[in-house]
Write a protein that holds these residues in place. Structure first.
Motif, PDB file in Angstrom:
ATOM      1  N   ARG A 116      45.829  25.648 -89.987  1.00 31.09           N
ATOM      2  CA  ARG A 116      45.524  26.608 -91.073  1.00 31.09           C
ATOM      3  C   ARG A 116      45.701  28.102 -90.939  1.00 31.09           C
ATOM      4  NH1 ARG A 116      39.545  24.667 -90.872  1.00 31.09           N
ATOM      5  NH2 ARG A 116      40.328  23.424 -89.180  1.00 31.09           N
ATOM      6  N   GLY A 150      43.443  25.867 -81.660  1.00 27.90           N
ATOM      7  CA  GLY A 150      42.509  25.263 -80.945  1.00 27.90           C
ATOM      8  C   GLY A 150      43.456  24.339 -79.846  1.00 27.90           C
ATOM      9  N   LEU A 196      39.119  31.508 -87.012  1.00 26.24           N
ATOM     10  CA  LEU A 196      40.350  31.302 -86.009  1.00 26.24           C
ATOM     11  C   LEU A 196      40.038  31.567 -84.524  1.00 26.24           C
ATOM     12  CD1 LEU A 196      43.481  30.675 -85.492  1.00 26.24           C
ATOM     13  CD2 LEU A 196      43.702  33.200 -86.442  1.00 26.24           C
ATOM     14  N   GLU A 214      52.127  16.739 -84.096  1.00 24.24           N
ATOM     15  CA  GLU A 214      51.907  17.525 -85.178  1.00 24.24           C
ATOM     16  C   GLU A 214      52.323  16.876 -86.670  1.00 24.24           C
ATOM     17  OE1 GLU A 214      49.740  20.141 -86.078  1.00 24.24           O
ATOM     18  OE2 GLU A 214      50.768  19.890 -88.171  1.00 24.24           O
ATOM     19  N   ASP A 251      37.650  24.136 -84.907  1.00 28.72           N
ATOM     20  CA  ASP A 251      36.563  25.136 -85.502  1.00 28.72           C
ATOM     21  C   ASP A 251      35.415  24.562 -85.892  1.00 28.72           C
ATOM     22  OD1 ASP A 251      37.662  24.039 -87.723  1.00 28.72           O
ATOM     23  OD2 ASP A 251      37.919  25.906 -88.967  1.00 28.72           O
TER      24      ASP A 251
HETATM   25  C1  LIG Z   1      42.327  29.672 -96.975  1.00 30.39           C
HETATM   26  C2  LIG Z   1      41.794  29.800 -95.572  1.00 30.39           C
HETATM   27  C3  LIG Z   1      41.314  31.124 -95.177  1.00 30.39           C
HETATM   28  C4  LIG Z   1      40.990  31.395 -94.037  1.00 30.39           C
HETATM   29  N1  LIG Z   1      40.551  32.821 -93.870  1.00 30.39           N
HETATM   30  C5  LIG Z   1      40.239  32.982 -92.376  1.00 30.39           C
HETATM   31  C6  LIG Z   1      40.099  34.132 -91.961  1.00 30.39           C
HETATM   32  O1  LIG Z   1      40.578  35.182 -92.656  1.00 30.39           O
HETATM   33  N2  LIG Z   1      39.812  34.544 -90.627  1.00 30.39           N
HETATM   34  C7  LIG Z   1      39.634  33.542 -89.873  1.00 30.39           C
HETATM   35  O2  LIG Z   1      39.194  33.650 -88.803  1.00 30.39           O
HETATM   36  N3  LIG Z   1      39.466  32.344 -90.196  1.00 30.39           N
HETATM   37  C8  LIG Z   1      40.025  31.793 -91.345  1.00 30.39           C
HETATM   38  N4  LIG Z   1      40.250  30.683 -91.696  1.00 30.39           N
HETATM   39  C9  LIG Z   1      39.880  29.449 -90.881  1.00 30.39           C
HETATM   40  C10 LIG Z   1      40.954  29.415 -89.862  1.00 30.39           C
HETATM   41  O3  LIG Z   1      42.207  29.228 -90.293  1.00 30.39           O
HETATM   42  C11 LIG Z   1      40.416  28.046 -89.002  1.00 30.39           C
HETATM   43  O4  LIG Z   1      39.152  28.103 -88.345  1.00 30.39           O
HETATM   44  C12 LIG Z   1      41.401  27.711 -88.045  1.00 30.39           C
HETATM   45  O5  LIG Z   1      42.850  28.032 -88.243  1.00 30.39           O
HETATM   46  C13 LIG Z   1      41.315  26.186 -87.429  1.00 30.39           C
HETATM   47  O6  LIG Z   1      42.081  25.912 -86.458  1.00 30.39           O
HETATM   48  P1  LIG Z   1      42.017  24.666 -85.620  1.00 30.39           P
HETATM   49  O7  LIG Z   1      42.578  24.758 -84.465  1.00 30.39           O
HETATM   50  O8  LIG Z   1      40.428  24.144 -85.586  1.00 30.39           O
HETATM   51  O9  LIG Z   1      42.488  23.519 -86.539  1.00 30.39           O
HETATM   52  P2  LIG Z   1      43.624  23.424 -87.727  1.00 30.39           P
HETATM   53  O10 LIG Z   1      44.528  24.828 -87.985  1.00 30.39           O
HETATM   54  O11 LIG Z   1      43.132  22.848 -89.130  1.00 30.39           O
HETATM   55  O12 LIG Z   1      44.790  22.756 -86.891  1.00 30.39           O
HETATM   56  C14 LIG Z   1      44.749  21.192 -86.822  1.00 30.39           C
HETATM   57  C15 LIG Z   1      46.101  20.608 -87.023  1.00 30.39           C
HETATM   58  O13 LIG Z   1      46.155  19.082 -86.772  1.00 30.39           O
HETATM   59  C16 LIG Z   1      47.150  18.641 -87.848  1.00 30.39           C
HETATM   60  N5  LIG Z   1      46.862  17.253 -88.015  1.00 30.39           N
HETATM   61  C17 LIG Z   1      45.905  16.821 -88.877  1.00 30.39           C
HETATM   62  N6  LIG Z   1      45.743  15.459 -88.895  1.00 30.39           N
HETATM   63  C18 LIG Z   1      46.902  14.960 -88.151  1.00 30.39           C
HETATM   64  C19 LIG Z   1      47.428  13.790 -87.899  1.00 30.39           C
HETATM   65  N7  LIG Z   1      47.005  12.530 -88.307  1.00 30.39           N
HETATM   66  N8  LIG Z   1      48.502  13.744 -87.017  1.00 30.39           N
HETATM   67  C20 LIG Z   1      49.136  14.918 -86.368  1.00 30.39           C
HETATM   68  N9  LIG Z   1      48.577  15.965 -86.714  1.00 30.39           N
HETATM   69  C21 LIG Z   1      47.582  16.301 -87.451  1.00 30.39           C
HETATM   70  C22 LIG Z   1      47.333  19.618 -88.960  1.00 30.39           C
HETATM   71  O14 LIG Z   1      48.497  19.571 -89.368  1.00 30.39           O
HETATM   72  C23 LIG Z   1      46.932  20.836 -88.278  1.00 30.39           C
HETATM   73  O15 LIG Z   1      48.253  21.493 -87.753  1.00 30.39           O
HETATM   74  C24 LIG Z   1      40.392  30.316 -93.115  1.00 30.39           C
HETATM   75  C25 LIG Z   1      41.060  28.944 -93.442  1.00 30.39           C
HETATM   76  C26 LIG Z   1      41.602  28.766 -94.566  1.00 30.39           C
HETATM   77  C27 LIG Z   1      42.170  27.349 -94.989  1.00 30.39           C
END
Ligand SMILES: Cc1cc2nc3c(=O)[nH]c(=O)nc-3n(C[C@H](O)[C@H](O)[C@H](O)COP(=O)(O)OP(=O)(O)OC[C@H]3O[C@@H](n4cnc5c(N)ncnc54)[C@H](O)[C@@H]3O)c2cc1C
Length: 350
Positions: free
Chosen positions: A41, A12, A332, A33, A324
């Protein structure tokens, strides 16, 4: 110069940075990060000659803008599409053809982290890895305006930023907002709204075998949610991930099993999940992997979306929440689409 701070380098955040950097000519984007990698994730690891996605399994083609971004705007070299179907299994371990609702199941030869790497790679953003943000602070500037500052775990201060984006999962964003030095009633409203978003945990085992499996599916999903295993997939179906003639299973435990066993001995968890995989797939050799890896995801998937009212109000203070859980779907493509939206809103407001 417009200073933009982003906490977290998930997909995101990468999409938002891509839009802001591309549309606001004087934007200076800084990303902090906490981990050593990009894409949160949607995570990839490498071991010897293996590449494997051990968080998100693949990117769906459910959002037209995300499809255009992945297949046209960004370089699609190394994009791989899993063509084998997803089958189902139930509590009795009966496997059936069935759930192949996804038109595309994308990853990259180098793994799903390529999504964030390619997006950030198209920007001039400065990305500080291994930098955990601990404190968010609202500070007055010399012109009578307010800006944002961030303290990291090493005591370093970043900013001030005109605009702040928070990308961590809701529980971690709640903690940043709860401890924020920001004297505004909106802070408490936000803490309540974001704190209401509950997450399920997933415990993942990765299992390597020196033989190929002769099965017609890429993955098996538990549809009645009554089995300790929620998902089993074969990384060898992604080109470039596993040497020919070998098998690499990604076994994701159910939410209930993951919560119950989250802090148990990892070796025991891996052995239990390998035994389940052998039973479900119907091949007893799978109980004895040649090599394993594992990961616990405490905040794996949001149960629901956040109340958007307070989140939208925060924009007036130059604060944008994204991910998300803001999109309302733990997927994702939803996180990327939300990042594109938020990036556009930031650009529009500047
Ligand atoms: C086991 C598993 C299976 C999944 N399978 C699927 C799938 O098959 N298909 C699909 O579409 N989606 C799947 N998902 C969901 C998908 O991974 C997520 O919806 C998506 O990656 C979320 O992205 P995001 O940008 O919202 O946040 P995130 O990917 O959570 O990114 C947030 C970031 O913030 C960082 N962070 C947190 N706190 C701090 C802090 N205090 N300081 C600095 N950095 C920080 C974290 O390290 C992370 O890098 C799955 C997730 C998991 C865990």
């Amino acid at each position: 110069m417009t200073d933009v701070g982003i906490v977290g380098a998930g997909a995101g955040a990468a999409a938002a940075a891509f839009v802001i950097d591309g549309t606001v000519p004087d934007a200076d984007v800084t990303v902090l990060e906490k981990s050593g990698g990009l894409c949160g994730r949607a995570a990839t690891r490498r071991h010897d000659d293996l590449t494997y996605d051990y968080g998100a399994n693949y990117l769906k083609s459910d959002d037209d803008r995300v499809v255009e971004l992945i297949t046209e705007t960004l370089d699609d070299e190394g994009l791989v599409d899993v063509t084998e179907p997803v089958y189902t299994f139930d509590a009795d371990e009966t496997v059936s053809p069935g759930r192949d609702a996804d038109e595309h199941k994308w990853s990259y030869r180098r793994g799903l982290t390529q999504v964030a790497k390619r997006l950030f790679g198209r920007t001039d953003a400065t990305v500080h890895r291994r930098t955990r943000v601990e404190t968010v602070r609202r500070v007055g500037d010399a012109n009578g305006g307010d800006r944002w500052e961030l303290d990291d775990a090493d005591g370093e201060t970043h900013g001030p930023f005109d605009v702040l984006l928070l990308n961590p999962p809701a529980p971690q964003t709640t903690e940043l907002l709860r401890t924020a030095e920001w004297d505004d009633p909106l802070r408490e409203t936000l803490v309540e709204a974001v704190g209401d978003v509950a997450y399920g945990s997933v415990w993942t085992a990765v299992l390597r075998y020196p033989f190929a499996l002769d099965v017609p599916y890429y993955a098996l999903v538990n549809t009645d949610k009554e089995h300790p295993v929620g998902w089993i997939s074969r990384e060898e179906c992604k080109a470039g991930h596993v040497p020919d003639g070998e098998t690499l299973l990604v076994v994701q435990a159910s939410g209930a099993w993951s919560t119950e066993h989250y802090d148990d001995d990892p070796a025991e968890n891996v052995a239990a999940l390998a035994a389940h995989a052998a039973d479900i797939v119907g091949d007893e050799r799978l109980a004895d992997p040649a090599w394993t890896d594992h990961q616990g995801w405490r905040y794996a998937l949001p149960d629901e979306g956040v109340d958007r009212g307070p989140v939208d109000s925060a924009r007036d203070a130059g604060l944008f929440l994204l991910g998300d859980w803001v999109a309302g779907e733990g997927r994702l493509h939803a996180a990327i689409a939300n990042g594109l939206d938020v990036g556009e809103r930031v650009a529009y407001g500047l």
